[in-house]
Design a protein around this motif. Structure first.
Motif, PDB file in Angstrom:
ATOM      1  N   ILE A 165     -22.747  29.214   7.572  1.00 10.31           N
ATOM      2  CA  ILE A 165     -22.680  29.185   6.130  1.00 10.31           C
ATOM      3  C   ILE A 165     -23.507  29.941   5.423  1.00 10.31           C
ATOM      4  O   ILE A 165     -24.598  30.174   5.628  1.00 10.31           O
ATOM      5  N   LYS A 166     -23.103  30.556   4.374  1.00 10.94           N
ATOM      6  CA  LYS A 166     -23.744  31.525   3.529  1.00 10.94           C
ATOM      7  C   LYS A 166     -24.958  30.977   2.434  1.00 10.94           C
ATOM      8  O   LYS A 166     -25.849  31.386   2.267  1.00 10.94           O
ATOM      9  N   TRP A 167     -24.477  29.758   1.885  1.00 10.63           N
ATOM     10  CA  TRP A 167     -25.350  29.181   0.829  1.00 10.63           C
ATOM     11  C   TRP A 167     -24.797  27.777   0.692  1.00 10.63           C
ATOM     12  O   TRP A 167     -23.992  27.364   1.182  1.00 10.63           O
ATOM     13  N   ASN A 168     -25.815  26.885  -0.285  1.00 17.03           N
ATOM     14  CA  ASN A 168     -25.240  25.678  -0.680  1.00 17.03           C
ATOM     15  C   ASN A 168     -23.887  25.549  -1.189  1.00 17.03           C
ATOM     16  O   ASN A 168     -23.761  26.342  -1.836  1.00 17.03           O
ATOM     17  N   PHE A 169     -23.459  24.295  -1.281  1.00 21.08           N
ATOM     18  CA  PHE A 169     -22.318  24.008  -1.883  1.00 21.08           C
ATOM     19  C   PHE A 169     -21.001  24.875  -1.304  1.00 21.08           C
ATOM     20  O   PHE A 169     -19.976  25.033  -1.647  1.00 21.08           O
ATOM     21  N   THR A 170     -20.943  25.067   0.054  1.00 19.33           N
ATOM     22  CA  THR A 170     -19.812  25.297   0.972  1.00 19.33           C
ATOM     23  C   THR A 170     -19.123  24.088   1.042  1.00 19.33           C
ATOM     24  O   THR A 170     -19.878  22.897   1.345  1.00 19.33           O
ATOM     25  N   LYS A 171     -17.902  24.106   0.835  1.00 19.98           N
ATOM     26  CA  LYS A 171     -16.942  23.101   1.082  1.00 19.98           C
ATOM     27  C   LYS A 171     -16.066  23.170   2.239  1.00 19.98           C
ATOM     28  O   LYS A 171     -15.314  24.041   2.537  1.00 19.98           O
ATOM     29  N   GLN A 184     -32.121  24.730   3.670  1.00 21.27           N
ATOM     30  CA  GLN A 184     -32.023  26.050   4.536  1.00 21.27           C
ATOM     31  C   GLN A 184     -31.732  27.262   3.622  1.00 21.27           C
ATOM     32  O   GLN A 184     -32.007  28.012   4.159  1.00 21.27           O
ATOM     33  N   PHE A 185     -31.482  27.054   2.363  1.00 20.16           N
ATOM     34  CA  PHE A 185     -31.168  28.175   1.598  1.00 20.16           C
ATOM     35  C   PHE A 185     -32.211  28.640   0.440  1.00 20.16           C
ATOM     36  O   PHE A 185     -31.823  27.541  -0.815  1.00 20.16           O
ATOM     37  N   GLY A 186     -33.198  29.101   0.323  1.00 21.12           N
ATOM     38  CA  GLY A 186     -34.297  29.082  -0.622  1.00 21.12           C
ATOM     39  C   GLY A 186     -34.901  27.950  -0.868  1.00 21.12           C
ATOM     40  O   GLY A 186     -35.436  27.986  -2.194  1.00 21.12           O
ATOM     41  N   HIS A 187     -35.102  27.113  -0.081  1.00 20.73           N
ATOM     42  CA  HIS A 187     -35.984  25.882  -0.263  1.00 20.73           C
ATOM     43  C   HIS A 187     -35.364  25.153  -1.663  1.00 20.73           C
ATOM     44  O   HIS A 187     -36.218  24.675  -2.243  1.00 20.73           O
ATOM     45  N   GLN A 188     -34.166  24.812  -1.624  1.00 20.06           N
ATOM     46  CA  GLN A 188     -33.614  24.574  -2.840  1.00 20.06           C
ATOM     47  C   GLN A 188     -33.306  23.076  -2.829  1.00 20.06           C
ATOM     48  O   GLN A 188     -32.826  22.416  -3.742  1.00 20.06           O
ATOM     49  N   GLU A 189     -33.828  22.391  -1.544  1.00 19.94           N
ATOM     50  CA  GLU A 189     -33.682  20.901  -1.591  1.00 19.94           C
ATOM     51  C   GLU A 189     -34.823  20.499  -1.138  1.00 19.94           C
ATOM     52  O   GLU A 189     -35.263  19.913   0.128  1.00 19.94           O
ATOM     53  N   PRO A 190     -36.034  20.395  -1.858  1.00 24.90           N
ATOM     54  CA  PRO A 190     -37.253  20.036  -1.077  1.00 24.90           C
ATOM     55  C   PRO A 190     -37.430  18.667  -1.131  1.00 24.90           C
ATOM     56  O   PRO A 190     -38.320  18.310  -0.362  1.00 24.90           O
ATOM     57  N   GLY A 191     -36.839  17.801  -1.625  1.00 26.57           N
ATOM     58  CA  GLY A 191     -36.937  16.339  -1.967  1.00 26.57           C
ATOM     59  C   GLY A 191     -36.932  15.647  -0.603  1.00 26.57           C
ATOM     60  O   GLY A 191     -36.203  16.192   0.103  1.00 26.57           O
ATOM     61  N   ASP A 192     -37.374  14.529  -0.647  1.00 28.62           N
ATOM     62  CA  ASP A 192     -37.028  13.730   0.495  1.00 28.62           C
ATOM     63  C   ASP A 192     -35.682  12.755  -0.096  1.00 28.62           C
ATOM     64  O   ASP A 192     -35.321  12.845  -1.054  1.00 28.62           O
ATOM     65  N   GLU A 193     -35.306  11.897   0.947  1.00 24.81           N
ATOM     66  CA  GLU A 193     -34.000  11.254   0.649  1.00 24.81           C
ATOM     67  C   GLU A 193     -34.052  10.678  -0.601  1.00 24.81           C
ATOM     68  O   GLU A 193     -32.830  10.433  -1.319  1.00 24.81           O
ATOM     69  N   ALA A 194     -35.083   9.754  -0.946  1.00 29.81           N
ATOM     70  CA  ALA A 194     -35.115   8.743  -2.011  1.00 29.81           C
ATOM     71  C   ALA A 194     -35.214   9.828  -3.184  1.00 29.81           C
ATOM     72  O   ALA A 194     -34.276   9.424  -4.169  1.00 29.81           O
ATOM     73  N   GLU A 195     -35.545  10.863  -3.135  1.00 29.89           N
ATOM     74  CA  GLU A 195     -35.817  11.871  -4.657  1.00 29.89           C
ATOM     75  C   GLU A 195     -34.399  12.623  -4.527  1.00 29.89           C
ATOM     76  O   GLU A 195     -34.152  12.606  -6.058  1.00 29.89           O
ATOM     77  N   ILE A 196     -33.589  12.777  -3.534  1.00 28.49           N
ATOM     78  CA  ILE A 196     -32.365  13.389  -3.667  1.00 28.49           C
ATOM     79  C   ILE A 196     -31.623  12.386  -4.295  1.00 28.49           C
ATOM     80  O   ILE A 196     -30.733  12.663  -5.217  1.00 28.49           O
ATOM     81  N   LYS A 218     -31.750  22.043  -6.482  1.00 24.68           N
ATOM     82  CA  LYS A 218     -32.547  23.028  -7.214  1.00 24.68           C
ATOM     83  C   LYS A 218     -31.837  24.383  -7.029  1.00 24.68           C
ATOM     84  O   LYS A 218     -32.334  25.290  -7.028  1.00 24.68           O
ATOM     85  N   CYS A 219     -30.424  24.268  -7.151  1.00 28.32           N
ATOM     86  CA  CYS A 219     -29.582  25.577  -6.866  1.00 28.32           C
ATOM     87  C   CYS A 219     -28.726  25.813  -8.181  1.00 28.32           C
ATOM     88  O   CYS A 219     -28.581  25.091  -8.869  1.00 28.32           O
ATOM     89  N   GLY A 220     -28.345  27.055  -8.288  1.00 30.00           N
ATOM     90  CA  GLY A 220     -27.468  27.469  -9.611  1.00 30.00           C
ATOM     91  C   GLY A 220     -26.300  26.756  -9.268  1.00 30.00           C
ATOM     92  O   GLY A 220     -25.657  26.862 -10.494  1.00 30.00           O
ATOM     93  N   PHE A 221     -25.832  26.544  -8.267  1.00 31.56           N
ATOM     94  CA  PHE A 221     -24.513  25.639  -8.104  1.00 31.56           C
ATOM     95  C   PHE A 221     -24.577  24.149  -8.127  1.00 31.56           C
ATOM     96  O   PHE A 221     -23.765  23.544  -8.158  1.00 31.56           O
ATOM     97  N   THR A 222     -25.933  23.872  -8.413  1.00 26.22           N
ATOM     98  CA  THR A 222     -26.204  22.080  -8.591  1.00 26.22           C
ATOM     99  C   THR A 222     -25.249  21.481  -9.679  1.00 26.22           C
ATOM    100  O   THR A 222     -24.747  20.332  -9.202  1.00 26.22           O
ATOM    101  N   PRO A 223     -24.844  22.113 -10.585  1.00 23.06           N
ATOM    102  CA  PRO A 223     -23.930  21.464 -11.601  1.00 23.06           C
ATOM    103  C   PRO A 223     -22.674  21.199 -10.902  1.00 23.06           C
ATOM    104  O   PRO A 223     -22.140  20.349 -11.506  1.00 23.06           O
ATOM    105  N   GLN A 224     -22.239  21.614  -9.915  1.00 28.18           N
ATOM    106  CA  GLN A 224     -21.149  21.237  -9.402  1.00 28.18           C
ATOM    107  C   GLN A 224     -20.975  19.893  -9.023  1.00 28.18           C
ATOM    108  O   GLN A 224     -19.960  19.379  -8.540  1.00 28.18           O
ATOM    109  N   TYR A 225     -22.120  19.217  -8.742  1.00 24.62           N
ATOM    110  CA  TYR A 225     -22.395  17.653  -8.447  1.00 24.62           C
ATOM    111  C   TYR A 225     -21.433  17.043  -9.386  1.00 24.62           C
ATOM    112  O   TYR A 225     -20.403  16.136  -8.987  1.00 24.62           O
ATOM    113  N   ALA A 226     -21.173  17.615 -10.662  1.00 27.18           N
ATOM    114  CA  ALA A 226     -20.565  16.823 -11.667  1.00 27.18           C
ATOM    115  C   ALA A 226     -19.060  16.786 -11.466  1.00 27.18           C
ATOM    116  O   ALA A 226     -18.347  16.079 -11.428  1.00 27.18           O
ATOM    117  N   GLY A 227     -18.438  18.142 -11.042  1.00 34.52           N
ATOM    118  CA  GLY A 227     -17.063  18.258 -10.659  1.00 34.52           C
ATOM    119  C   GLY A 227     -16.696  17.572  -9.397  1.00 34.52           C
ATOM    120  O   GLY A 227     -15.556  17.095  -9.329  1.00 34.52           O
TER     121      GLY A 227
END
Length: 160
Positions: A122-128, A66-78, A35-44
């Motif tokens: 790590i500053k935010w989600n989608f650090t690589k 850890q960043f803005g509660h943007q991964e609230p689901g459990d493993e199955a939901e993710i 649930k992050c603004g960078f989530t569309p990076q999954y496609a890339g």
């Protein structure tokens, strides 16, 4: 000397994965969130995985809340979210912390090998983190770096 191959992690289905199984491969380790603004990076990330998997490349996704509660689901939901919305087939792991006292040892090591703009944190989600065939960290990329921009570095790592 410690390398990527010295660690273990729990896959999204709960099984333990010895990262030594990636010895000889080039790996892109990414802390992810649904649930992050960078989530569309999954496609890339999936495109990179598809493009280079037959050359010994893998993307490994590590969900983190850890960043803005943007991964609230459990493993199955993710897992369901990633498969349904982005066709993710690359390996995903159980939700972890990447900073702080409960950070996964892999991420403590990755940060110690390549610090970022905030020092080791790590500053935010989608650090690589790009890991070479020998298990050493080749490079670190911030959240805003789109997966497609990594192609030249991935190709160099695969050639090396």
């Amino acid at each position: 000397m410690t390398t990527f191959h010295d660690f273990k992690a729990t896959s999204i289905d709960g099984s333990e994965v010895d990262l030594a199984s990636y010895a000889g491969s080039v790996v892109l380790v990414v802390n992810t969130a649904s649930k992050c603004g960078f989530t569309p990076q999954y496609a890339g990330l999936q495109r990179l995985h598809d493009s280079y998997a037959d050359q010994g490349f893998a993307v490994l996704g590590f969900p983190c809340d850890q960043f803005g509660h943007q991964e609230p689901g459990d493993e199955a939901e993710i897992q369901e979210f990633c498969e349904q919305n982005y066709g993710v087939t690359f390996p995903m792991f159980s939700k972890i912390d990447v900073n702080g006292p409960d950070a996964h040892p892999l991420f403590d090591w990755l940060k110690s090998e390549r610090s970022g703009k905030l020092g080791g944190a790590i500053k935010w989600n989608f650090t690589k983190f790009l890991v070479g065939r020998d298990g050493s960290v080749v490079s670190r990329y911030g959240s805003t770096t789109k997966p497609g921009k990594l192609r030249p570095d991935i190709e160099r790592a695969l050639a090396g």
